[in-house]
Motif scaffolding. Sequence first.
Motif, PDB file in Angstrom:
ATOM      1  N   GLU A   1      -2.555   0.373   7.933  1.00 25.56           N
ATOM      2  CA  GLU A   1      -1.618  -0.662   7.486  1.00 25.56           C
ATOM      3  C   GLU A   1      -0.388  -0.067   6.786  1.00 25.56           C
ATOM      4  O   GLU A   1       0.742  -0.523   6.994  1.00 25.56           O
ATOM      5  CB  GLU A   1      -2.346  -1.627   6.532  1.00 25.56           C
ATOM      6  CG  GLU A   1      -1.458  -2.738   5.998  1.00 25.56           C
ATOM      7  CD  GLU A   1      -2.146  -3.609   4.949  1.00 25.56           C
ATOM      8  OE1 GLU A   1      -3.325  -3.333   4.628  1.00 25.56           O
ATOM      9  OE2 GLU A   1      -1.505  -4.550   4.454  1.00 25.56           O
TER      10      GLU A   1
ATOM     11  N   HIS B   1       2.509  -7.160   4.431  1.00 27.38           N
ATOM     12  CA  HIS B   1       1.138  -6.667   4.631  1.00 27.38           C
ATOM     13  C   HIS B   1       0.651  -7.000   6.043  1.00 27.38           C
ATOM     14  O   HIS B   1       1.226  -7.840   6.736  1.00 27.38           O
ATOM     15  CB  HIS B   1       0.179  -7.327   3.629  1.00 27.38           C
ATOM     16  CG  HIS B   1       0.340  -6.824   2.232  1.00 27.38           C
ATOM     17  ND1 HIS B   1      -0.540  -5.944   1.642  1.00 27.38           N
ATOM     18  CD2 HIS B   1       1.308  -7.065   1.309  1.00 27.38           C
ATOM     19  CE1 HIS B   1      -0.129  -5.672   0.417  1.00 27.38           C
ATOM     20  NE2 HIS B   1       0.994  -6.330   0.186  1.00 27.38           N
ATOM     21  N   PHE B   2      -0.448  -6.303   6.413  1.00 24.27           N
ATOM     22  CA  PHE B   2      -1.217  -6.687   7.607  1.00 24.27           C
ATOM     23  C   PHE B   2      -2.658  -6.878   7.158  1.00 24.27           C
ATOM     24  O   PHE B   2      -3.111  -6.266   6.200  1.00 24.27           O
ATOM     25  CB  PHE B   2      -1.098  -5.615   8.696  1.00 24.27           C
ATOM     26  CG  PHE B   2       0.292  -5.516   9.241  1.00 24.27           C
ATOM     27  CD1 PHE B   2       0.705  -6.377  10.250  1.00 24.27           C
ATOM     28  CD2 PHE B   2       1.208  -4.616   8.710  1.00 24.27           C
ATOM     29  CE1 PHE B   2       2.012  -6.318  10.728  1.00 24.27           C
ATOM     30  CE2 PHE B   2       2.504  -4.547   9.181  1.00 24.27           C
ATOM     31  CZ  PHE B   2       2.911  -5.402  10.196  1.00 24.27           C
TER      32      PHE B   2
ATOM     33  N   HIS C   1       0.822  -1.226   0.000  1.00 24.73           N
ATOM     34  CA  HIS C   1       0.000   0.000   0.000  1.00 24.73           C
ATOM     35  C   HIS C   1       0.857   1.279   0.000  1.00 24.73           C
ATOM     36  O   HIS C   1       2.016   1.236  -0.377  1.00 24.73           O
ATOM     37  CB  HIS C   1      -1.000  -0.047   1.165  1.00 24.73           C
ATOM     38  CG  HIS C   1      -1.715  -1.355   1.216  1.00 24.73           C
ATOM     39  ND1 HIS C   1      -2.763  -1.683   0.380  1.00 24.73           N
ATOM     40  CD2 HIS C   1      -1.485  -2.472   1.957  1.00 24.73           C
ATOM     41  CE1 HIS C   1      -3.158  -2.921   0.630  1.00 24.73           C
ATOM     42  NE2 HIS C   1      -2.396  -3.433   1.576  1.00 24.73           N
TER      43      HIS C   1
HETATM   44 ZN   LIG Z   1      -2.326  -5.179   2.595  1.00 28.11          ZN
END
Ligand SMILES: [Zn+2]
Length: 338
Positions: free
Chosen positions: A154, A207-208, A138
């Motif tokens: 995130e 990522h989260f 992101h």
């Molecule tokens: Zn993500």
Amino acid sequence: MSAVLTALIFFLTFPVCAAPPTRSPSAASTAHIKVGGVAYVDARVFLTRLGLKATWVERGKTMRFQSAKDKIELEADKRDVSLNGLRVLMGEPAVFRGSTLYVSRIDANQLFLPILRPSSVTSPPVPGLRVIVIDAGHGGQDTGTRNKQLNLDEKGFTLDVAKRLRGLLVSLGYKVVMTRTSDRFVSLQERADIANRAGADLFISIHFNAVGGAPSVRGSETYTMTPRYQRSTGSPLRDPSDDVDNPGNRNDPWNTLLGYHLHRQMLGKLGSVDRGLKRARFAVLRLVNCPGVLVEAGYLSNDDEARKIGTPAYRADIAEALANGVQEYASSISAAKK
Ligand SMILES: [Zn+2]
């Protein structure tokens, strides 16, 4: 038995470049069957050749395979496998027919073989490892997932972990390229292009996760590219797009090995809930020319886990776990070359 001879036997018995499901498997051998258009091999025969001893935990249902270093529990009708204490998702469920437990041929070749004996993977060749691309998920207007209540995004956490990981990998001697180093938007195609232009040997996307309406869901998941001719973990049925040869499929067995080591180190370091080593055709995994992995280190939608992710100490642990995973992967491919 020489390594070359062992490799040859594996190649002849279970070709690593899996045939399309429409092609008949070797019908002459009782070790091969076809279920719902999917080729299966006798799990006992396959895993015994890898040095594991088979015993029934529950006859007709659960079989345990064990060696001095590896332990697997396979259950009929399940895609979930316990592999050295980790939750690993096969492409197809194990099946019980007659008196035999079977696993799909692609799972045998693209999941079990690279993890249990990478030196027997005959194609593609063992990859090198010098340039590592770290992809902070992101950025910019794309905030990623968020915990509104705690005001946590995130995109900032992925960048923080990516920078920490860069520091660790540079100190280990790797050349590191980042897909972003600031809070800016980078398209998925551009992320893969950066890796491919850099001649990356490894691609790690950070990522989260979050899930709506299920605040108790927490834990770590690791994704690798879905092997060609298989359905992704989240797909209930096969689809014609499963047969497409994506760039990310060039490294199907090495993707698995990489994912296994990163997932193992992450679970060991964080003590998080094991959500599994899974497969998905995420754009970045589909488009990169090198072994790739996407980690969902934790759930921001779980308040307790989100608070942990919000601490620099926990993010340092995530970065350290990923660096350790890279080192384990490096040891495995280096041993496989010998
Ligand atoms: Zn993500």
